[in-house]
Design a protein around this motif. Structure first.
Motif, PDB file in Angstrom:
ATOM      1  N   ASP A  79       0.824  -1.207   0.000  1.00  0.00           N
ATOM      2  CA  ASP A  79       0.000   0.000   0.000  1.00  0.00           C
ATOM      3  C   ASP A  79       0.865   1.266   0.000  1.00  0.00           C
ATOM      4  OD1 ASP A  79      -2.004   1.829   0.188  1.00  0.00           O
ATOM      5  OD2 ASP A  79      -2.518   1.390   2.277  1.00  0.00           O
ATOM      6  N   ARG A  80       0.751   2.031  -1.073  1.00  0.00           N
ATOM      7  CA  ARG A  80       1.577   3.239  -1.209  1.00  0.00           C
ATOM      8  C   ARG A  80       0.945   4.453  -0.546  1.00  0.00           C
ATOM      9  NH1 ARG A  80       3.181   2.483  -7.573  1.00  0.00           N
ATOM     10  NH2 ARG A  80       4.105   0.439  -7.295  1.00  0.00           N
ATOM     11  N   SER A  81      -0.338   4.418  -0.259  1.00  0.00           N
ATOM     12  CA  SER A  81      -1.028   5.587   0.272  1.00  0.00           C
ATOM     13  C   SER A  81      -0.554   5.957   1.674  1.00  0.00           C
ATOM     14  CB  SER A  81      -2.547   5.360   0.290  1.00  0.00           C
ATOM     15  OG  SER A  81      -2.867   4.323   1.186  1.00  0.00           O
ATOM     16  N   GLU A  82      -0.065   5.000   2.444  1.00  0.00           N
ATOM     17  CA  GLU A  82       0.412   5.291   3.801  1.00  0.00           C
ATOM     18  C   GLU A  82       1.871   4.903   3.973  1.00  0.00           C
ATOM     19  OE1 GLU A  82      -2.182   3.761   6.806  1.00  0.00           O
ATOM     20  OE2 GLU A  82      -3.960   4.509   5.798  1.00  0.00           O
ATOM     21  N   ASN A  83       2.571   4.781   2.876  1.00  0.00           N
ATOM     22  CA  ASN A  83       3.967   4.378   2.900  1.00  0.00           C
ATOM     23  C   ASN A  83       4.844   5.631   2.913  1.00  0.00           C
ATOM     24  OD1 ASN A  83       6.561   3.484   2.245  1.00  0.00           O
ATOM     25  ND2 ASN A  83       5.779   1.773   1.030  1.00  0.00           N
ATOM     26  N   TYR A 121       7.838   5.838   0.506  1.00  0.00           N
ATOM     27  CA  TYR A 121       7.419   6.050  -0.877  1.00  0.00           C
ATOM     28  C   TYR A 121       6.974   7.501  -1.095  1.00  0.00           C
ATOM     29  CZ  TYR A 121       4.926   5.612  -5.273  1.00  0.00           C
ATOM     30  OH  TYR A 121       4.493   5.782  -6.562  1.00  0.00           O
ATOM     31  N   ILE A 122       6.133   8.019  -0.214  1.00  0.00           N
ATOM     32  CA  ILE A 122       5.604   9.385  -0.360  1.00  0.00           C
ATOM     33  C   ILE A 122       6.726  10.412  -0.266  1.00  0.00           C
ATOM     34  CG2 ILE A 122       4.115  11.125   0.716  1.00  0.00           C
ATOM     35  CD1 ILE A 122       2.262   8.729   1.519  1.00  0.00           C
ATOM     36  N   ARG A 140       9.095  10.152  -3.382  1.00  0.00           N
ATOM     37  CA  ARG A 140       8.561  10.785  -4.593  1.00  0.00           C
ATOM     38  C   ARG A 140       8.647  12.309  -4.508  1.00  0.00           C
ATOM     39  NH1 ARG A 140       6.671   8.008  -9.133  1.00  0.00           N
ATOM     40  NH2 ARG A 140       5.581   9.950  -9.381  1.00  0.00           N
ATOM     41  N   LYS A 141       8.345  12.841  -3.326  1.00  0.00           N
ATOM     42  CA  LYS A 141       8.424  14.294  -3.136  1.00  0.00           C
ATOM     43  C   LYS A 141       9.866  14.777  -3.302  1.00  0.00           C
ATOM     44  CE  LYS A 141       7.367  17.878   0.271  1.00  0.00           C
ATOM     45  NZ  LYS A 141       8.535  18.336   0.973  1.00  0.00           N
TER      46      LYS A 141
END
Length: 172
Positions: A43-47, A50-51, A54-55
């Motif tokens: 799950d990338r939404s709460e990773n 990953y977040i 990417r930023k």
């Protein structure tokens, strides 16, 4: 886009190149690897890895684009090659004195390498504009944020030579 030439010293160009190489060759590949690893964790939404990755990757890519444009537009000027050392031109180290005889030494450098706290002022700064072409003994008036000041040029110096490794023309 700004039509003024982007003058820069060989050392300033080398610093831009070093930052570009560091970001492109070391930080960005390591970050891409971290993002790939984090993406594989589900799950990338709460990773967070990953977040954040990417930023940070977007920030690095923006900075790389800016550095690339600045290096392409750069006109490397070696202050040691200045033929008229009696006047303050690009790369000159100028000692000035104000009305109270308080002395200050500044070096006229490219806008990308300016650092006021270290005495390096950008070629297009108000003080640099006032000092351009001045000779020892000249009085120059400059409008600063704190008000208008008058300075006397006390000394002008240029570097004798630069390191042969730093002699590089923009775009080569």
């Amino acid at each position: 886009m700004d039509q003024r030439p982007n003058y820069i010293t060989p050392a300033g160009f080398a610093a831009l190149r070093a930052e570009y190489d560091q970001l492109f060759g070391i930080e960005r590949p390591a970050l891409v690897e971290t993002i790939s690893w984090a993406a594989g964790n589900g799950d990338r939404s709460e990773n967070g890895d990953y977040i954040y990755g990417r930023k940070r990757l977007r920030e690095i890519d923006r900075r790389l684009g800016w550095l690339s444009k600045r290096m392409k537009a750069a006109r490397v000027v070696d202050p040691a090659d200045q033929p008229d050392r009696t006047r303050a031109w690009f790369g000159a180290t100028v000692t000035i004195a104000d009305e109270d005889d308080a002395r200050r030494t500044v070096t006229l450098v490219g806008d990308d390498e300016a650092e006021a706290g270290a005495g390096r002022i950008g070629w297009n700064a108000p003080l640099a504009h006032a000092l351009r072409g001045s000779a020892v003994g000249d009085l120059r008036r400059v409008a600063l944020p704190a008000g208008e000041r008058e300075y006397e040029i006390v000394a002008i110096a240029y570097p004798i030579t630069s390191a042969p490794n730093n002699r590089r023309q923009a775009g080569s």
